[in-house]
Design an enzyme around this catalytic site. Structure first.
Site, PDB file in Angstrom:
ATOM      1  N   ASP A  34      33.360  46.942  30.861  1.00 51.38           N
ATOM      2  CA  ASP A  34      31.949  46.595  30.653  1.00 51.38           C
ATOM      3  C   ASP A  34      31.190  46.615  31.973  1.00 51.38           C
ATOM      4  OD1 ASP A  34      32.318  44.138  27.961  1.00 51.38           O
ATOM      5  OD2 ASP A  34      32.698  46.281  28.082  1.00 51.38           O
ATOM      6  N   ALA A  35      31.866  46.144  33.034  1.00 50.22           N
ATOM      7  CA  ALA A  35      31.202  46.057  34.335  1.00 50.22           C
ATOM      8  C   ALA A  35      30.805  47.455  34.819  1.00 50.22           C
ATOM      9  CB  ALA A  35      32.115  45.390  35.353  1.00 50.22           C
ATOM     10  N   LEU A  84      19.652  41.939  26.199  1.00 44.90           N
ATOM     11  CA  LEU A  84      19.116  41.165  27.311  1.00 44.90           C
ATOM     12  C   LEU A  84      19.407  41.872  28.617  1.00 44.90           C
ATOM     13  CD1 LEU A  84      20.161  37.546  26.301  1.00 44.90           C
ATOM     14  CD2 LEU A  84      18.029  38.768  25.833  1.00 44.90           C
ATOM     15  N   GLU A 113      22.496  28.768  27.355  1.00 43.45           N
ATOM     16  CA  GLU A 113      23.592  28.731  26.384  1.00 43.45           C
ATOM     17  C   GLU A 113      24.659  29.747  26.764  1.00 43.45           C
ATOM     18  OE1 GLU A 113      20.930  29.470  23.170  1.00 43.45           O
ATOM     19  OE2 GLU A 113      21.295  31.627  23.162  1.00 43.45           O
ATOM     20  N   LYS A 115      27.062  32.888  26.808  1.00 44.17           N
ATOM     21  CA  LYS A 115      26.947  34.245  26.274  1.00 44.17           C
ATOM     22  C   LYS A 115      28.307  34.591  25.689  1.00 44.17           C
ATOM     23  CE  LYS A 115      25.461  38.910  27.297  1.00 44.17           C
ATOM     24  NZ  LYS A 115      26.485  39.455  26.391  1.00 44.17           N
ATOM     25  N   ASP A 117      31.421  36.362  23.918  1.00 41.57           N
ATOM     26  CA  ASP A 117      31.962  37.712  23.946  1.00 41.57           C
ATOM     27  C   ASP A 117      32.500  38.026  22.552  1.00 41.57           C
ATOM     28  OD1 ASP A 117      32.607  40.117  24.958  1.00 41.57           O
ATOM     29  OD2 ASP A 117      34.281  39.436  26.187  1.00 41.57           O
ATOM     30  N   ARG A 136      24.526  44.349  14.873  1.00 44.28           N
ATOM     31  CA  ARG A 136      23.374  44.656  15.689  1.00 44.28           C
ATOM     32  C   ARG A 136      23.078  46.162  15.673  1.00 44.28           C
ATOM     33  NH1 ARG A 136      23.358  45.721  20.872  1.00 44.28           N
ATOM     34  NH2 ARG A 136      21.411  45.476  22.028  1.00 44.28           N
ATOM     35  N   TYR A 228      22.189  31.245  17.543  1.00 42.64           N
ATOM     36  CA  TYR A 228      21.407  30.845  18.718  1.00 42.64           C
ATOM     37  C   TYR A 228      19.944  31.284  18.697  1.00 42.64           C
ATOM     38  CZ  TYR A 228      23.465  35.438  19.731  1.00 42.64           C
ATOM     39  OH  TYR A 228      23.905  36.723  19.632  1.00 42.64           O
ATOM     40  N   LYS A 292      16.810  31.513  28.306  1.00 42.45           N
ATOM     41  CA  LYS A 292      15.627  31.945  27.559  1.00 42.45           C
ATOM     42  C   LYS A 292      14.479  31.005  27.876  1.00 42.45           C
ATOM     43  CE  LYS A 292      17.950  31.813  23.536  1.00 42.45           C
ATOM     44  NZ  LYS A 292      18.404  32.031  22.159  1.00 42.45           N
ATOM     45  N   LYS A 316      25.598  37.255  34.058  1.00 45.04           N
ATOM     46  CA  LYS A 316      27.004  37.552  33.767  1.00 45.04           C
ATOM     47  C   LYS A 316      27.946  36.893  34.768  1.00 45.04           C
ATOM     48  CE  LYS A 316      26.981  40.872  30.470  1.00 45.04           C
ATOM     49  NZ  LYS A 316      27.622  42.096  30.858  1.00 45.04           N
ATOM     50  N   CYS A 410      68.783  51.352  43.786  1.00 46.96           N
ATOM     51  CA  CYS A 410      67.931  50.243  44.222  1.00 46.96           C
ATOM     52  C   CYS A 410      67.163  50.651  45.480  1.00 46.96           C
ATOM     53  CB  CYS A 410      68.799  49.029  44.494  1.00 46.96           C
ATOM     54  SG  CYS A 410      67.901  47.676  45.298  1.00 46.96           S
ATOM     55  N   CYS A 413      68.638  48.421  48.583  1.00 42.66           N
ATOM     56  CA  CYS A 413      69.999  48.541  49.125  1.00 42.66           C
ATOM     57  C   CYS A 413      70.675  49.859  48.756  1.00 42.66           C
ATOM     58  CB  CYS A 413      70.857  47.367  48.655  1.00 42.66           C
ATOM     59  SG  CYS A 413      71.198  47.399  46.892  1.00 42.66           S
ATOM     60  N   CYS A 428      69.516  45.973  39.750  1.00 47.08           N
ATOM     61  CA  CYS A 428      70.389  46.295  40.882  1.00 47.08           C
ATOM     62  C   CYS A 428      71.558  45.318  40.791  1.00 47.08           C
ATOM     63  CB  CYS A 428      69.663  46.122  42.215  1.00 47.08           C
ATOM     64  SG  CYS A 428      70.829  46.084  43.613  1.00 47.08           S
ATOM     65  N   CYS A 433      72.662  42.537  47.785  1.00 47.93           N
ATOM     66  CA  CYS A 433      71.350  43.187  47.965  1.00 47.93           C
ATOM     67  C   CYS A 433      70.405  42.222  48.707  1.00 47.93           C
ATOM     68  CB  CYS A 433      70.779  43.537  46.598  1.00 47.93           C
ATOM     69  SG  CYS A 433      69.136  44.252  46.656  1.00 47.93           S
TER      70      CYS A 433
HETATM   71 ZN   LIG Z   1      69.621  46.285  45.594  1.00 47.55          ZN
END
Ligand SMILES: [Zn+2]
Length: 668
Positions: A34-35, A84, A113, A115, A117, A136, A228, A292, A316, A410, A413, A428, A433
Site C-alpha cells: 500500500d505504501a 481521503l 477515529e 482508520k 484496515d 465502495r 463512522y 474530520k 497513516k 554447512c 564448517c 549440520c 561446528c
Molecule cells: Zn557446521
C-alpha cells in the site's frame, strides 16, 4: 524535470496505477505494498499539480478506484464515497488543522477515529429498514453485497428508534467491515487443518468473505463492522460529525468507543501517537487515524477537491509492508545446527525500523513462493518477529534473477548436511561446528543429559567468548583460576562447577547419547538405543538394518544416527570426551519379564505415546494387540477410554491405569 519528461513519467505512472487498481480492487490480489502505491499516487498528483494541462479525464486521480466485478450486481451511491487524502507527517497534520481553522473559523473542532484496515461499505436504510448494502467500488458505483451484509449480526436490519423518535426517510451509512485479529488467526488455523489456502491478512479475508456470491459462506466468516459517518440523508438533520456518531450508536450500530473530539493540532497529534502505541494490542487492524472537521457547516465552507474532501485527512501509520529487492541469499546456522536461508535486502524503512534481512525459513518456503536472488519482494514486519517475505513481485522480473538451493555442506564448517524425508529443515550434524558450539554445550550440560549444574546459558556465553572453551570436550579442562577470572564467578561457584563436571563423568549410555544432540535423537530414542545395544561402540557401528529393526526407530532416525557417526570429526569428539574420563555404566538389556503377556491400550496416556508404550512392552517380551479378548492379560486405560474398557470389564480382564503400567515396566 521539463514538460516532456513530465508527460512521459505521468504516462508511466498512470499505467502502473491503473494496473495496480485492477489487481487490488477487482482481483483482490495486490502485487505491491500500500505504501508504494500511495507513493506512486502522490507522485502523479504532484506532477499533475505542476503541469495541470496534462490532466486528462482518464487519469487515476480523476476517479477513486476501479470498476466492480461483474458477477455481483452494481449499486450507484447516492452520494459518492470519496477517498481521503493520506498524510504522513506531523507537519502535514498541523497544516491541515491550521488551514481548516483559517478558512472555517476558530471554533472548528475535529473528530478523530481509527482508520480501519478492512472493507469500506455503504449501507442504505429506507424508512429505517436496510435495503441496500454496497462496497465502495470506484466511489460512485459499488458492488451489491446486500445479502452478504445481512448475515453480519452487528449490522442492524432495522434502525432502533426510541420513543417514536423520527427516522430519516433515506440515509446512507458508511462503515468498515473487518475481521478481528483473534478471529482471523482462528479462521486461518481451521483452514490450515482443512488443507485450504490461508488468507494473507485480515483485510483480504474480510474482502473475500464479503464479496462471496454465496451468502452462506459469508455467514460462516467472523465478520464485524464499525460505522463512522453518513452519506445522503433525507428527512433528518445533523449539525456535526460527533452528533452523527452518537445518533448511529443510538440507532443500533457499533461505533468505536475510542473516537475523540479534538480542539487543536496538539490534541490531534496526541491522539495519533497514543493510538499508534496501542496499535499492536488492538483487537482489530488499523493503519492510521482519520481526522474530520466536526461541524458540517464548516465542512461546507471547506468543500471538496476532485478526489477527496478538504475537511478530512487520513494520517497513516508508518507502513509495515514495503517493497524491496533481494540482493543475495545467505545461510545461517542455528545453535542446534538448523540451516536457515536468510535474504539480504536492499535496506528499507518499515514501520520506523531499517530492515536489511528477512528470514526465508527453509527450502520448501523458498520453492513455494518461488523466491529468487534479485527478485523484487514485498516484506512485512509485524511486532518483534523477524521480517518475512510476503510474496515475490514476479511482474518486476528481468530474467537476471537466480534460483537458490540450500548447499549440501554447512557454510560454517563444511560438513555434509543432513536432509530428512518429510522434514523441511536441513541440519549440520557436526558436534564441533563453531556456529553450534554454545547450543551444543548447553544441551550437553542440561539436566536430562549430562546434568552439569551451574553450566547454564550465561556461563556458556562467557566461556566461549573468553576462548576458554573452543570445543565441547574443553569444558572438562577448566580450572578454578580460569573460572574466577570470569565476571560474577567466585571461588566457591568455580569449585562447585568443577565438582559438577567431575560428577557428570559417571553417566549412563542413554544420557550420553542424548547429550550428543544427534538430530532426531531425543531422550526416548537414546534410551531405546542404549537398551538395545548396551554399549557405545555397538551404537557407533550399528548398520541401517539393525537400527530400523528396533521398534520405535524409523528410517529418518536411523539415517540421522548413521550420518552422525559417519563424520570423522564427531567420532573424534566422542573419543576426546571419553578420554576426559567419562565412564559409561553398562546397561543390561531389559529382562523378558512380560514374556507371554498380552496388553491392550485404550485412551490417551499422558507420559507415553502409544508407540513408546508398545515398545516398552515388546522389549520385555510382551505383546500388544488392538482388541480385547479373554486371552488379554492387561487392559491399560488412559484418558477418555473407548469401548475396549467396557469390553474388558465384561470379560473380567485385569484393568490397570497409567501409574500401575509404569510400575509394571519399571519393576522389570
Ligand atoms: Zn557446521
Amino acid at each position: 524535470m521539463d514538460k516532456e519528461q513530465a508527460r512521459q513519467r505521468i504516462a508511466e505512472l498512470r499505467e502502473e496505477i491503473h494496473y495496480h487498481n485492477y489487481r487490488y480492487y477487482v482481483l483482490d490480489q495486490p502485487v505491491i505494498s500500500d505504501a508504494e502505491y500511495d507513493r506512486m499516487f502522490r507522485q502523479l498528483e504532484e506532477l499533475e499539480a505542476r503541469f495541470p494541462d496534462l490532466i486528462t479525464p482518464d487519469s487515476p486521480t480523476q476517479r477513486v478506484g476501479a470498476p466492480p466485478r461483474e458477477e455481483l450486481g452494481t449499486v450507484v451511491h447516492r452520494v459518492p464515497l470519496l477517498s481521503l487524502q493520506s498524510i504522513y507527517s506531523e507537519e502535514e497534520m498541523r497544516h491541515f488543522v491550521e488551514t481548516a481553522i483559517a478558512e472555517a473559523g476558530e471554533e472548528v473542532t475535529f473528530v478523530a477515529e481509527p482508520k480501519y484496515d478492512g472493507l469500506a461499505v455503504n449501507l442504505t436504510y429506507e424508512g429505517g429498514i436496510l435495503t441496500v448494502a454496497a462496497t465502495r467500488g470506484d466511489g460512485f458505483t459499488g458492488e451489491d453485497i446486500t445479502d452478504n451484509v445481512r448475515t453480519i449480526k452487528t449490522v442492524p436490519l432495522k434502525l432502533l428508534a426510541e420513543d417514536g423518535e423520527p427516522l430519516p426517510e433515506v440515509v446512507e451509512i458508511r462503515g468498515e467491515i473487518y475481521i478481528p485479529v483473534a478471529a482471523f488467526r482462528e479462521l486461518n488455523r481451521r483452514r490450515e487443518e482443512a488443507g485450504e489456502p490461508l488468507f494473507a491478512n485480515p483485510r483480504n479475508a474480510a474482502a473475500g468473505s464479503v464479496r462471496q456470491l454465496d451468502s452462506a459462506i459469508t455467514a460462516a466468516r467472523p465478520l464485524n463492522i464499525y460505522v463512522y459517518g453518513v452519506g445522503a440523508v433525507s428527512g433528518y438533520e445533523f449539525s456535526s460529525e460527533w452528533e452523527v456518531l452518537q445518533t448511529l450508536r443510538r440507532w443500533g450500530f457499533r461505533v468505536d468507543e475510542c473516537n475523540v473530539l479534538c480542539r487543536s493540532s496538539a490534541e490531534c497529534l496526541e491522539f495519533y501517537h497514543s493510538l499508534a502505541q496501542q496499535r499492536e494490542q488492538l483487537p482489530y487492524e488499523i493503519d492510521g487515524v482519520v481526522f474530520k472537521v466536526n461541524e458540517l457547516a464548516a465542512q461546507q465552507k471547506l468543500g471538496t477537491r476532485t478526489r477527496s474532501p478538504r475537511w478530512a485527512v487520513a494520517y497513516k501509520f508508518p507502513a509495515r509492508q514495503e517493497t524491496t529487492r533481494i540482493r543475495d541469499i545467505i545461510v545461517s546456522v542455528g545453535r542446534m545446527g538448523a540451516l536457515t536461508p536468510v535474504a539480504l535486502l536492499e535496506p528499507v524503512q518499515i514501520g520506523g525500523a531499517m530492515v536489511q534481512r528477512a528470514s526465508l525459513h527453509n527450502q520448501d518456503e523458498i520453492d513455494r513462493k518461488d523466491i529468487r536472488i534479485g527478485d523484487t519482494v514485498i516484506i512485512e514486519r509485524a511486532g518483534d518477529v523477524i521480517p518475512h517475505v510476503v510474496k515475490v513481485v514476479t511482474e518486476r522480473r528481468t530474467g537476471a534473477e537466480r534460483k537458490f538451493r540450500l548447499p549440501d555442506t554447512c557454510p560454517v564448517c563444511g560438513t555434509e548436511v543432513l536432509r530428512t524425508e518429510g522434514d523441511p529443515i536441513v541440519h549440520c550434524p557436526n558436534i564441533d561446528c563453531p556456529a553450534q558450539l554454545r547450543g551444543r554445550i548447553e544441551h550437553f550440560a542440561s539436566r536430562r543429559a549430562m546434568d552439569i549444574e551451574g553450566l547454564g546459558e550465561k556461563l556458556v556465553v562467557q566461556l566461549v567468548a573468553s576462548n576458554l572453551v573452543r570445543h565441547l570436550p574443553d569444558i572438562y579442562d577448566l580450572t578454578v583460576p580460569q573460572l574466577t577470572c570470569l565476571e560474577r564467578m567466585g571461588e566457591k561457584s568455580a569449585q562447585n562447577l568443577l565438582k559438577a563436571l567431575e560428577a557428570s563423568k559417571q553417566t549412563t549410555l542413554a544420557r550420553f547419547l542424548y547429550a550428543l544432540s544427534i538430530v532426531h535423537v531425543g531422550e526416548y530414542v537414546a534410551r531405546l538405543l542404549a537398551e538395545h545395544f548396551g554399549a557405545l561402540s555397538a551404537v557407533e557401528q550399528a548398520s541401517y538394518d539393525e537400527l530400523v529393526a528396533i521398534a520405535g526407530i524409523g528410517p529418518e532416525i536411523a539415517n540421522s544416527i548413521l550420518h552422525f557417526f559417519s563424520q570423522e570429526r564427531n567420532r573424534q569428539i566422542v573419543r576426546e570426551l571419553l578420554d576426559k574420563g567419562i565412564q559409561i555404566r553398562q546397561e543390561e538389556a531389559a529382562a523378558a519379564t512380560l514374556a507371554g503377556k498380552t496388553f491392550v491400550f485404550t485412551g490417551v496416556l499422558s507420559s507415553f505415546t502409544r508407540e513408546e508404550a508398545t515398545a516398552q512392552v515388546e522389549r520385555r517380551g510382551g505383546r500388544v494387540t488392538s482388541s480385547v479378548s479373554s486371552r488379554t492379560d492387561y487392559v491399560v486405560v488412559g484418558e477418555n477410554p473407548g469401548s475396549k474398557y467396557q469390553r474388558a470389564q465384561e470379560l473380567g480382564v485385569t484393568v490397570i491405569g497409567e501409574e500401575e503400567f509404569r510400575e509394571l515396566i519399571e519393576s522389570s
